[in-house]
Scaffold this active site. Structure first.
Site, PDB file in Angstrom:
ATOM      1  N   ASP A  64       0.807  -1.228   0.000  1.00 40.09           N
ATOM      2  CA  ASP A  64       0.000   0.000   0.000  1.00 40.09           C
ATOM      3  C   ASP A  64       0.838   1.274   0.000  1.00 40.09           C
ATOM      4  OD1 ASP A  64       1.030  -0.330   2.530  1.00 40.09           O
ATOM      5  OD2 ASP A  64      -0.863  -0.287   3.593  1.00 40.09           O
ATOM      6  N   HIS A  65       2.117   1.172   0.340  1.00 42.20           N
ATOM      7  CA  HIS A  65       2.950   2.381   0.453  1.00 42.20           C
ATOM      8  C   HIS A  65       3.643   2.717  -0.877  1.00 42.20           C
ATOM      9  CE1 HIS A  65       2.349   1.960   4.743  1.00 42.20           C
ATOM     10  NE2 HIS A  65       3.126   2.974   5.010  1.00 42.20           N
ATOM     11  N   ASP A 119       4.182  -1.283  11.189  1.00 41.97           N
ATOM     12  CA  ASP A 119       3.712   0.055  10.875  1.00 41.97           C
ATOM     13  C   ASP A 119       3.143   0.653  12.161  1.00 41.97           C
ATOM     14  OD1 ASP A 119       2.878   1.740   8.205  1.00 41.97           O
ATOM     15  OD2 ASP A 119       1.636   2.151   9.958  1.00 41.97           O
ATOM     16  N   ARG A 379      -0.258  12.738  10.185  1.00 42.37           N
ATOM     17  CA  ARG A 379       1.063  13.335  10.452  1.00 42.37           C
ATOM     18  C   ARG A 379       1.303  14.512   9.535  1.00 42.37           C
ATOM     19  NH1 ARG A 379       4.060   7.541  11.293  1.00 42.37           N
ATOM     20  NH2 ARG A 379       3.431   7.441  13.467  1.00 42.37           N
ATOM     21  N   SER A 535       7.051   6.991  12.972  1.00 43.79           N
ATOM     22  CA  SER A 535       6.929   5.705  12.283  1.00 43.79           C
ATOM     23  C   SER A 535       7.628   4.560  13.012  1.00 43.79           C
ATOM     24  CB  SER A 535       7.528   5.904  10.896  1.00 43.79           C
ATOM     25  OG  SER A 535       8.188   4.775  10.454  1.00 43.79           O
ATOM     26  N   ARG A 537       9.473   2.530  11.235  1.00 44.94           N
ATOM     27  CA  ARG A 537      10.496   2.094  10.281  1.00 44.94           C
ATOM     28  C   ARG A 537      11.818   1.791  10.975  1.00 44.94           C
ATOM     29  NH1 ARG A 537      10.169   8.041   7.550  1.00 44.94           N
ATOM     30  NH2 ARG A 537       8.023   7.344   7.536  1.00 44.94           N
TER      31      ARG A 537
END
Ligand code: MIC
Ligand code: SF4
Length: 639
Positions: A64-65, A119, A379, A535, A537
């Protein structure tokens, strides 16, 4: 003593530890999710563990990213994810099927279950009564392999809701109100339970907007009870058998109780560049708007877009405004198409984007220079939109649609009433874009397809007794993972290519950082409070590690980031006296001695010139071992 909802779920999944707040607990994970931007790394890590098939009840890989395919990189990664998922027992949600959190809520989430996802907005599942956490890719890989998930047993906050939202005041405004009250670090170390009589007035998609934005508070997670609303949502998704009721005990203990009267709320807006920079929409009413974006995992449900369609119906957006709509899932898009509401949206002049994250992560639709962009996202960090001087504001879908029509920031409560039906009795069920894994028998001969963009995983180094290093960067408070490792269309395709990605590390703060850090053998970063917010990440830890960073010393850390630092073998330390932050400067030489004894005692001493500065080292014995082995992968191999 009575228990909160979270405590009940943790107790039912406890593998190690006790429910004592502040101590480390290990819990069994029922479900995992990954998205593509963090997923490639998570599956590379999973593969390196040599476990043939996931051991969870359900694991899903979403794409989806990184859906723009400007070259082979993203397309290759999608193929890798599809094949690695199929081989190891993971369901695969194809690109275009929707945003991971929206689709997971619709099709897979179950009250009372535990979920971790690579995520930070995985807590969206809390809207359904799941205990859902954002985590680094490596923690998700371990959970897929059947390993436990470790957290510090959080404090418990309760938000007690009374009253009912007025017309055009929304769940997003509730999220902004709690951000106004608590700030972006007010939820750190806490689970937020939403309760009180006002809860019954909120549907699951509304609850999910609220739990989604709990991530912006820094909360460990957020959760709603599972009740009649939960049952109705699951039934409408054809999954009533997944319903179980869940509530906290009358005498459950909370560390803090915050009351919000829903009837008293007004539309709110978060100003650049932080989600807690909240003021009433009304106070900005003469501000001209250049761009409006509606979508993201916060506000892209069917109910949200139906309200938008009803507001836009029969009208045209202001000539100076560019409006994008990204539905959260194929289910949402198809239902809007079949009802004709999509036509109302398109006829207004909106541009339809894919069912994906899109502009939220800078994947296209960046605003014009210094442009004012109103977004229904979660964000608005500096530079995240892809336009460094873009002025991004966070609003509800209602405020977004009203402002798109007038061309100025507009309080939607001035609109005449519109009618729409938020929760359908039956959602349209089409799971054709979710692919099942191959059978265990077929898996042995099944080939995982890898593209040339996948580069080797960087190796971290174990700690010895002393560390002599140099401060390679000093930054202020609330540094986000978007500062540390930016995303966006130009960089995101390289999430499995750490050497390339490293060129952009801290680019927003200091474009010379990567070159300078590489030349220093043991780099040290000095941070302010809430370092690493945002995030999940793990690249924000792996890339500094690749550039030689061994230690981050800050006033305080965000939860997921500190776990990622430890997993990557970077030592996180906090100042015993926050004033010592001022005593250290960039380029200072630093020595830390007696590391293993200091870790055990919880305090290390750092020498910087003729100063000796005490540093707090808050690590469980498992985390100490991880760092002494040089990161979680080395530790797992040694164990
Ligand atoms: C985000 O909203 O910042 C992201 C992109 O979804 C991240 C994950 C990532 O960096 O890939 C998140 O929230 O964890
Ligand atoms: Fe995607 Fe934005 Fe949600 Fe992150 S916050 S998962 S980028 S929609």
């Amino acid at each position: 003593m009575g228990k909160t909802i979270a405590e009940k779920i943790i107790e039912a999944h406890l593998v190690e530890g006790t429910l004592v707040r502040g101590s480390e607990v290990a819990i069994r994970i029922d479900q995992t999710l990954t998205q593509d931007a963090t997923g490639t790394m998570a599956y590379l890590e999973f593969e390196s563990m040599g476990i043939p098939r996931v051991k969870t009840e359900l694991s899903v890989a979403y794409v989806d990213h990184n859906t723009l395919q400007c070259g082979f990189e993203n397309a290759d990664d999608h193929r890798y994810l599809q094949t690695v998922a199929a081989k190891h027992g993971v369901w695969f949600s194809r690109p275009g099927n929707g945003i991971c959190h929206q689709v997971h809520l619709e099709r897979f989430g179950k009250p009372g279950k535990t979920l971790i996802g690579s995520d930070s907005h995985t807590p969206t599942g809390g809207g359904l009564g799941m205990l859902a956490f954002g985590a680094g890719g490596l923690d998700v890989a371990v959970a897929m392999g059947g390993g436990a998930y470790y957290i510090t047993m959080p404090k418990m906050f309760k938000v007690y809701l009374t009253g009912k939202l007025s017309a055009f005041v929304t769940a997003k405004d509730v999220s902004l109100e709690i951000l106004r009250i608590l700030s972006v670090k007010g939820g750190v170390g806490a689970i937020i339970e939403w309760g009180g009589p006002g809860v019954q007035t909120l549907s699951v998609p509304e609850r999910a907007t609220i739990t989604n934005m709990g991530a912006e508070l820094g909360a460990t997670t957020s959760i709603f009870p599972s009740d009649e609303q939960t049952y109705l949502f699951l039934k409408a998704q054809g999954r009533e058998e997944d319903y179980v009721p869940l509530s906290s005990d009358e005498d459950a203990q909370y560390d803090r109780i915050i009351e919000i009267d829903l009837s008293a709320l007004k539309p709110l807006i978060a100003c650049p560049h932080s989600p807690d920079n909240v003021v009433p929409v009304e106070s900005l009413k003469d501000t001209k708007v250049d761009q409006v974006c509606i979508g993201s995992c916060t506000n892209s449900s069917l109910a949200d877009l139906r309200k938008v369609a009803a507001i836009l119906k029969g009208k045209t957006i202001a000539p100076g405004v560019s409006l994008s709509i990204s539905p959260g899932s194929k289910q949402v898009l198809r239902m809007l198409a079949e009802s004709g509401e999509l036509t109302d949206i398109l006829a207004s002049g909106a541009r339809l984007l894919e069912c994906a994250c899109g502009p939220c992560i800078g994947m296209g639709f960046s605003p014009n220079s210094a442009g004012v962009s109103l977004r229904t996202f979660n964000r608005n960090f500096l530079g995240r939109s892809g336009t460094k001087d873009g002025q991004v504001y966070l609003v509800s879908p209602e405020t977004a649609a009203a402002s798109a029509l007038t061309g100025f920031i507009t309080d939607p409560t001035v609109l005449s009433p519109v009618s729409y039906s938020p929760l359908p009795e039956k959602y349209l069920i089409d799971d054709s874009a979710v692919l099942a894994p191959v059978s265990p028998e077929e898996a042995a001969d099944y080939t995982v397809l890898r593209g040339p963009n996948i580069k080797e995983f960087p190796q971290s180094r174990p700690f010895t007794e002393s560390l002599s290093g140099q401060v390679v960067l000093k930054v202020g408070d609330n540094i986000t993972t978007d500062h540390i490792m930016p995303a966006g269309a130009k960089i995101l395709p390289y999430r499995s290519n750490i050497p390339y990605l490293s060129k952009f590390c801290f680019e927003v703060c200091d474009s010379t950082f990567a070159e300078r850090a590489k030349k220093v053998e043991n780099g040290i970063i000095i941070g302010g409070s809430n370092y690493g917010q945002g995030s999940s990440r793990e690249h924000a830890a792996l890339v500094p590690m690749y550039l030689g960073v061994r230690c981050v010393i800050a006033k305080s850390f965000a939860r997921i980031h500190v776990a990622n630092l430890i997993n990557a073998g970077i030592l996180p330390l906090t100042f015993a006296d926050p004033n010592d932050y001022d005593a250290i400067n960039q380029d200072d030489a630093i020595v830390i001695e007696d590391i293993s004894a200091g870790m055990e005692n919880g305090i290390l001493k750092m020498k910087c010139g003729n100063k000796t500065i005490p540093l707090i080292c808050e690590l469980s014995s498992r985390q100490q071992k991880i760092l002494l082995s040089g990161g979680l992968l080395n530790y797992t191999k040694e164990a």
